[in-house]
Structures are given as structure tokens and as C-alpha cells.
Scaffold this active site. Structure first.
Site, PDB file in Angstrom:
ATOM      1  N   GLY A  29       0.802  -1.237   0.088  1.00 23.33           N
ATOM      2  CA  GLY A  29      -0.035  -0.043  -0.075  1.00 23.33           C
ATOM      3  C   GLY A  29       0.744   1.314   0.020  1.00 23.33           C
ATOM      4  N   ARG A  44       5.748  -5.834   9.841  1.00 20.21           N
ATOM      5  CA  ARG A  44       5.462  -6.828  11.109  1.00 20.21           C
ATOM      6  C   ARG A  44       5.632  -8.139  10.842  1.00 20.21           C
ATOM      7  NH1 ARG A  44      -0.679  -6.322  13.012  1.00 20.21           N
ATOM      8  NH2 ARG A  44      -0.899  -7.141  10.936  1.00 20.21           N
ATOM      9  N   ASN A  93       4.085   5.136   9.072  1.00 23.00           N
ATOM     10  CA  ASN A  93       2.775   4.866   8.037  1.00 23.00           C
ATOM     11  C   ASN A  93       2.025   3.664   8.720  1.00 23.00           C
ATOM     12  OD1 ASN A  93       1.287   4.175   5.425  1.00 23.00           O
ATOM     13  ND2 ASN A  93       2.698   2.327   5.760  1.00 23.00           N
ATOM     14  N   SER A 140      -4.815  11.907   8.814  1.00 20.92           N
ATOM     15  CA  SER A 140      -5.939  11.775   8.282  1.00 20.92           C
ATOM     16  C   SER A 140      -6.633  13.157   8.713  1.00 20.92           C
ATOM     17  CB  SER A 140      -7.001  10.983   8.772  1.00 20.92           C
ATOM     18  OG  SER A 140      -8.334  11.060   8.135  1.00 20.92           O
ATOM     19  N   TYR A 153     -11.272   5.602  14.522  1.00 22.31           N
ATOM     20  CA  TYR A 153      -9.796   5.961  13.603  1.00 22.31           C
ATOM     21  C   TYR A 153      -9.848   7.580  13.393  1.00 22.31           C
ATOM     22  CZ  TYR A 153      -7.107   6.337   9.384  1.00 22.31           C
ATOM     23  OH  TYR A 153      -6.091   6.449   8.253  1.00 22.31           O
ATOM     24  N   THR A 212      -6.715   0.669  -1.338  1.00 18.72           N
ATOM     25  CA  THR A 212      -5.593  -0.035  -0.860  1.00 18.72           C
ATOM     26  C   THR A 212      -6.397  -1.389   0.196  1.00 18.72           C
ATOM     27  OG1 THR A 212      -5.396   1.120   1.308  1.00 18.72           O
ATOM     28  CG2 THR A 212      -3.829   1.370  -0.249  1.00 18.72           C
TER      29      THR A 212
END
Length: 310
Positions: A44, A65, A117, A169, A229, A268
Site C-alpha cells: 500500500g 510486522r 505509516n 487523516s 479512527y 488499498t
């Protein structure tokens, strides 16, 4: 096509054009010796940020990860001729973060650019569940904050200054039309540098999570869209403002500049591939901020290479 959509398409075309214009020699403060770390870079936006930074001639450390997935992503970039290294990193695992810090220090002597990110979102379309709120907050806010705190002592001194860019965001705007906190007293404290503190941000997040546990969050005056979020990204944006203010006190040669940006609704896995912006476009502003020749830009929120009113 609506006027708003047409305006947006025009801006994306402008950015595509800007991306074709090479940096001049006097703008290029970086070299192949410059180390950029990108978290969650196996796919992404993170993968695209790593690709674009490497394309500008930096050495990029791609982190993931999952070790195997990270190695495969790095292989793809290396086959494209890019100078990329790879290391496992789970920003929720303190031991993983500590191990990564030790490795980056030993191998490179530190880093020059940190792109935070890695993040999660479980709401898609018109859904607004808080079922995974704790995981969202832990990853997007606490994970990012821990990376910033751990990496700052490892950021190498330079005349150009080190850079931290947080993928965030516009839903995390303090005074957004649909995403602002309704508590005016809290909003006032959060918007004032005299009263803004890490404790205040943490308390805000804790209050939200407590209301999620009590099932009272929907009437708590929180942002109306993708609430968990939005709260996590509001916390990231506020923490970045706080850190920018603190880091401004560092002497010349040891400066660190920190900014956030909104990549938009991107096609994504995080959006269920329902976004309307490509990862290539979404990565652009993050890369632009990381390489910005103007060192004085810090503590800001951007989208499409333009500052947003926070």
C-alpha cells in the site's frame, strides 16, 4: 462530474506534473547516505513511499510486522534497482521496537527520516463500529508515539535537520466539520499550546475508550465518521503539534521537523480497495514533506501538498 470532484482531479493532475520535475542540486539536501525508515512498508501507501524515496536516491529501510512479507517487498524494490534494506518491526511490540532501534543504530548509526505509516482501520463504507477501538488507538496513536519517542534519540544531526512524517487523516482535524470534538472546553485546551500536553491527549483517548467500554461513546460528542479512527488520528495530529513545539528548542544542526499528512481515501487493503486515489498519488505528499528543502515547516497537517487548517 461535480465541481468539487473536478477540482480534486485537477489538483491530482497538478501533483502528477510536479512529481516529474526533478529536484535541483541546491534543493537536494539528501544523498544515498541518508537513511529513511518507513513503517508498515510491505504494501500500500508505505510500500509506495519507500519506492519513491528510494527513487530519489536515499537508502530506505522497509519495515514490516511479518518478516517474510517484508523481505519479499524489499526484493521487488531491489530488483527495480532501488537501494533498500529490510527489518522486522511491530510497532505494538515494545521488544520489537527496541530490537529495531538497536539494529538501526548498529548498522547505520541512526536515521535521518522516519515515516510513521503503520496503522489500522476497521470501518468501511458507511459503517461506524467501535468494536476494535482499542486496537485502532493502540496502533495508530500509542504505536506511532512510541516509535517517535524511541527514534528521536537516534536521529542523526545535520544542517538540514531530521524529518518525521506521520501518515494521518483530515478526519483528525480538531475543528473539522464532521470530525470535531463537541466538548468546547476540551477543544479549547487542545488548541492552545499553553495547555496542550501529552497527558491531556492521553486522557482524551482514555476517556473515549472508557466510553466505548461503557457503550456510551455514540452520545459522547466524538467525531461522527469512523469515530475510533478519527480519534486516533486526532491524537497523532495533536501529539505532532506538541512535539514540533518541543523539538523547536533544539540547537541548529540537531533540529527535527515533524509533520502529518492525509493521503486521502486510497485504493488499498485498509479501505477494502474502495478508495478513489492510487497509492502512488497517496504517497506523494509524504515523500514531499520528507524531502522538503524548507526546514521551517513543522507541526502542520497537509493534504495534496497543501496545508490544512487544523
Amino acid at each position: 462530474m461535480s465541481g468539487k470532484k473536478e477540482k480534486r482531479e485537477k489538483r491530482l493532475q497538478e501533483i502528477s506534473l510536479l512529481r516529474t520535475i526533478p529536484y535541483s542540486d541546491h534543493q537536494r539536501w539528501w544523498s544515498e547516505e541518508t537513511i529513511a525508515v518507513v513503517t508498515g512498508a510491505n504494501r500500500g501507501i508505505g510500500f509506495e513511499i519507500a519506492r519513491q524515496l528510494a527513487g530519489h536516491g536515499l537508502t530506505v529501510v522497509l519495515t514490516s510486522r511479518d518478516t517474510g512479507v517484508g523481505i519479499e517487498a524489499a526484493r521487488v524494490l531491489k530488483e527495480g534497482g532501488f537501494n533498500v534494506d529490510v527489518h522486522q518491526l511491530d510497532i505494538l511490540d515494545a521488544e520489537s521496537v527496541s530490537e529495531f532501534a538497536k539494529w538501526i543504530k548498529e548498522k547505520y548509526g541512526g536515521l535521518d527520516i522516519l515515516i510513521n505509516n503503520a496503522g489500522v482501520n476497521y470501518n468501511l463504507g458507511s459503517g461506524n463500529s467501535a468494536e476494535f477501538a482499542k486496537q485502532v488507538i493502540d496502533t495508530n496513536y500509542y504505536g506511532t508515539k512510541n516509535m517517535i519517542k524511541t527514534m528521536i534519540p537516534l536521529m542523526r544531526p545535520s544542517a538540514a535537520g531530521a524529518r518525521i512524517v506521520n501518515v494521518s487523516s483530515r478526519l483528525g482535524k480538531l475543528n473539522g466539520r464532521r470530525s470535531r470534538i463537541e466538548d468546547e472546553a476540551l477543544r479549547e485546551k487542545l488548541s492552545n499550546l499553553e495547555t496542550l500536553s501529552e497527558e491531556l491527549i492521553d486522557n482524551m483517548v482514555s476517556k473515549f475508550l472508557q466510553q466505548v467500554e461503557d457503550n456510551t461513546w455514540q452520545s459522547g460528542g466524538w467525531p461522527q465518521k469512523f469515530t475510533d479512527y478519527a480519534v486516533s488520528k486526532l491524537a497523532v495530529n495533536l501529539y505532532s503539534v506538541l512535539m514540533a513545539n518541543q523539538l523547536a528548542e533544539r540547537p541548529e544542526g540537531g533540529k527535527i521537523y515533524i509533520n502529518c499528512y492525509c493521503p486521502g481515501w486510497v485504493r488499498t487493503a485498509m479501505t477494502g480497495w474502495s478508495g478513489n486515489i492510487s497509492a502512488e498519488h497517496a504517497a506523494d505528499t509524504g515523500v514531499w514533506l520528507a524531502l522538503l528543502p524548507n526546514k521551517e515547516v513543522t507541526g502542520k497537517l497537509f493534504a495534496e501538498r497543501r496545508e490544512l487548517k487544523f
